[in-house]
Design a protein around this motif. Structure first.
Motif, PDB file in Angstrom:
ATOM      1  N   GLU A 210       7.368  -9.482 -14.084  1.00 37.94           N
ATOM      2  CA  GLU A 210       8.192  -8.351 -13.657  1.00 37.94           C
ATOM      3  C   GLU A 210       9.602  -8.821 -13.296  1.00 37.94           C
ATOM      4  N   GLN A 211       9.671  -9.945 -12.607  1.00 34.30           N
ATOM      5  CA  GLN A 211      10.981 -10.487 -12.230  1.00 34.30           C
ATOM      6  C   GLN A 211      11.831 -10.793 -13.454  1.00 34.30           C
ATOM      7  N   ALA A 212      11.214 -11.391 -14.476  1.00 38.24           N
ATOM      8  CA  ALA A 212      11.953 -11.723 -15.691  1.00 38.24           C
ATOM      9  C   ALA A 212      12.463 -10.463 -16.383  1.00 38.24           C
ATOM     10  N   GLU A 213      11.653  -9.407 -16.363  1.00 37.63           N
ATOM     11  CA  GLU A 213      12.097  -8.134 -16.945  1.00 37.63           C
ATOM     12  C   GLU A 213      13.318  -7.609 -16.205  1.00 37.63           C
ATOM     13  N   LEU A 214      13.293  -7.687 -14.869  1.00 36.56           N
ATOM     14  CA  LEU A 214      14.413  -7.201 -14.066  1.00 36.56           C
ATOM     15  C   LEU A 214      15.668  -8.028 -14.304  1.00 36.56           C
TER      16      LEU A 214
ATOM     17  N   HIS B 194      15.686  -8.437 -24.009  1.00 37.64           N
ATOM     18  CA  HIS B 194      16.737  -7.503 -23.592  1.00 37.64           C
ATOM     19  C   HIS B 194      18.105  -7.902 -24.148  1.00 37.64           C
ATOM     20  N   LEU B 195      18.151  -9.054 -24.816  1.00 35.66           N
ATOM     21  CA  LEU B 195      19.408  -9.541 -25.393  1.00 35.66           C
ATOM     22  C   LEU B 195      19.175  -9.888 -26.865  1.00 35.66           C
ATOM     23  N   PRO B 196      18.888  -8.916 -27.688  1.00 27.11           N
ATOM     24  CA  PRO B 196      18.569  -9.177 -29.091  1.00 27.11           C
ATOM     25  C   PRO B 196      19.726  -9.843 -29.834  1.00 27.11           C
ATOM     26  N   GLY B 197      19.365 -10.784 -30.687  1.00 26.67           N
ATOM     27  CA  GLY B 197      20.370 -11.457 -31.505  1.00 26.67           C
ATOM     28  C   GLY B 197      20.979 -12.688 -30.877  1.00 26.67           C
ATOM     29  N   VAL B 198      20.685 -12.961 -29.601  1.00 29.68           N
ATOM     30  CA  VAL B 198      21.234 -14.145 -28.935  1.00 29.68           C
ATOM     31  C   VAL B 198      20.305 -15.330 -29.222  1.00 29.68           C
TER      32      VAL B 198
ATOM     33  N   ASN C 101      16.188 -17.736  -5.208  1.00 28.34           N
ATOM     34  CA  ASN C 101      15.008 -16.925  -5.483  1.00 28.34           C
ATOM     35  C   ASN C 101      14.600 -17.048  -6.949  1.00 28.34           C
ATOM     36  N   ASN C 102      13.367 -16.695  -7.224  1.00 29.58           N
ATOM     37  CA  ASN C 102      12.901 -16.656  -8.616  1.00 29.58           C
ATOM     38  C   ASN C 102      13.659 -15.579  -9.379  1.00 29.58           C
ATOM     39  N   GLY C 103      14.071 -15.905 -10.600  1.00 24.09           N
ATOM     40  CA  GLY C 103      14.775 -14.936 -11.436  1.00 24.09           C
ATOM     41  C   GLY C 103      16.197 -14.669 -11.002  1.00 24.09           C
TER      42      GLY C 103
END
Length: 282
Positions: free
Chosen positions: A119-123, A156-160, A248-250
């Motif tokens: 969840e953190q990575a998604e945020l 969330h960052l397509p193409g990178v 903090n994480n993320g």
């Protein structure tokens, strides 16, 4: 597009030694050991260490091949050559700490992200995407928790493009001062990890190449110890103080490297985009 850049121990040592040998400024980092860089109180040239904020091996004058100059070159010729080697763009460096993971797993490959970590990575990915920046690349540690964090953020960052490296793996960068009782790695770890993490700093934290015309935005997904050490080194703070910082994480740490070599810290360990119940430091 995924690219891998696995570094052997000999390659890491070679990179560190080459970067150290190329520092020709009088204000050098004194090395009491390969893993323990010491910041000088004053430059040998007699001025405070603070004005020497520029990375010396990126100074335009150090990049000019003086052997190719005429015996009595004019000032215009030298100025032209120096201009050719001057950086023109600003680098924006985003240092991301991996998300929460299973710390009790005995094998590194089993230290995967927890449900909260995912969840953190998604945020974090949503936050980076919301900035509206054109990110150039994602460089990430080759450890499992960093790889999984990268995979989620990159959606969330397509193409990178993504690049994996061993240089950014977690480790013990330098013995902290003051010492702490709850974390005491074997002394050999400082020698094994310190040179590698220092090499990561010198390899990734520098002014833009002279050929770079536009500002760049780069993401580095790695670990708390690595990020804290890099921040101290980039700001010319005593690197032994790295353990006084907390991440903090993320979290997102934003460094800016200007064309003249000046470094600024925009944010340190930002998790303000996360709800309070999603924040952790494990």
């Amino acid at each position: 597009m995924l690219e891998s850049s696995w570094a052997s121990s000999s390659e890491i040592s070679s990179l560190f030694l080459r970067s150290q040998a190329s520092c020709i400024c009088a204000c050098r980092f004194q090395m009491s050991s390969l893993a323990q860089p010491q910041l000088p109180r004053d430059c040998q040239c007699g001025v405070s260490a603070w004005p020497c904020y520029r990375h010396p091996r990126r100074e335009p004058l150090s990049l000019v091949n003086l052997r190719k100059r005429n015996l009595e070159p004019g000032e215009e010729e030298l100025a032209s050559r120096l201009d050719h080697y001057k950086a023109k763009a600003t680098r924006h460096i985003f240092l991301i700490r991996h998300s929460q993971y299973h710390v009790d797993a005995s094998l590194e490959k089993d230290r995967t992200l927890t449900p909260l970590g995912r969840e953190q990575a998604e945020l974090t990915g949503l936050r980076l995407a919301s900035l509206g920046l054109k990110f150039n690349k994602i460089v990430h540690s080759s450890m499992t928790r960093a790889i999984e964090t990268t995979d989620i953020i990159s959606k969330h960052l397509p193409g990178v493009c993504k690049v994996s490296t061993d240089l950014l793996r977690e480790g013990a960068p330098i013995e902290p001062d003051p010492p702490v009782s709850h974390w005491k790695p074997e002394a050999v770890q400082y020698y094994e990890d310190g040179a590698r993490i220092e090499a990561a700093f010198r390899n990734y934290i520098h002014r833009a190449d002279a050929k770079q015309q536009e500002d760049s935005y780069e993401i580095f997904i790695c670990h708390a110890n690595v990020i804290r050490y890099i921040v101290c080194r980039a700001l010319q703070f005593p690197p032994e103080g790295w353990l006084r910082l907390s991440l903090n994480n993320g979290s997102i740490t934003h460094l800016v490297v200007r064309p003249d070599g000046r470094v600024a810290l925009r944010t340190l360990g930002d998790t303000g985009f996360m709800p309070p119940d999603k924040i952790s430091r494990s």
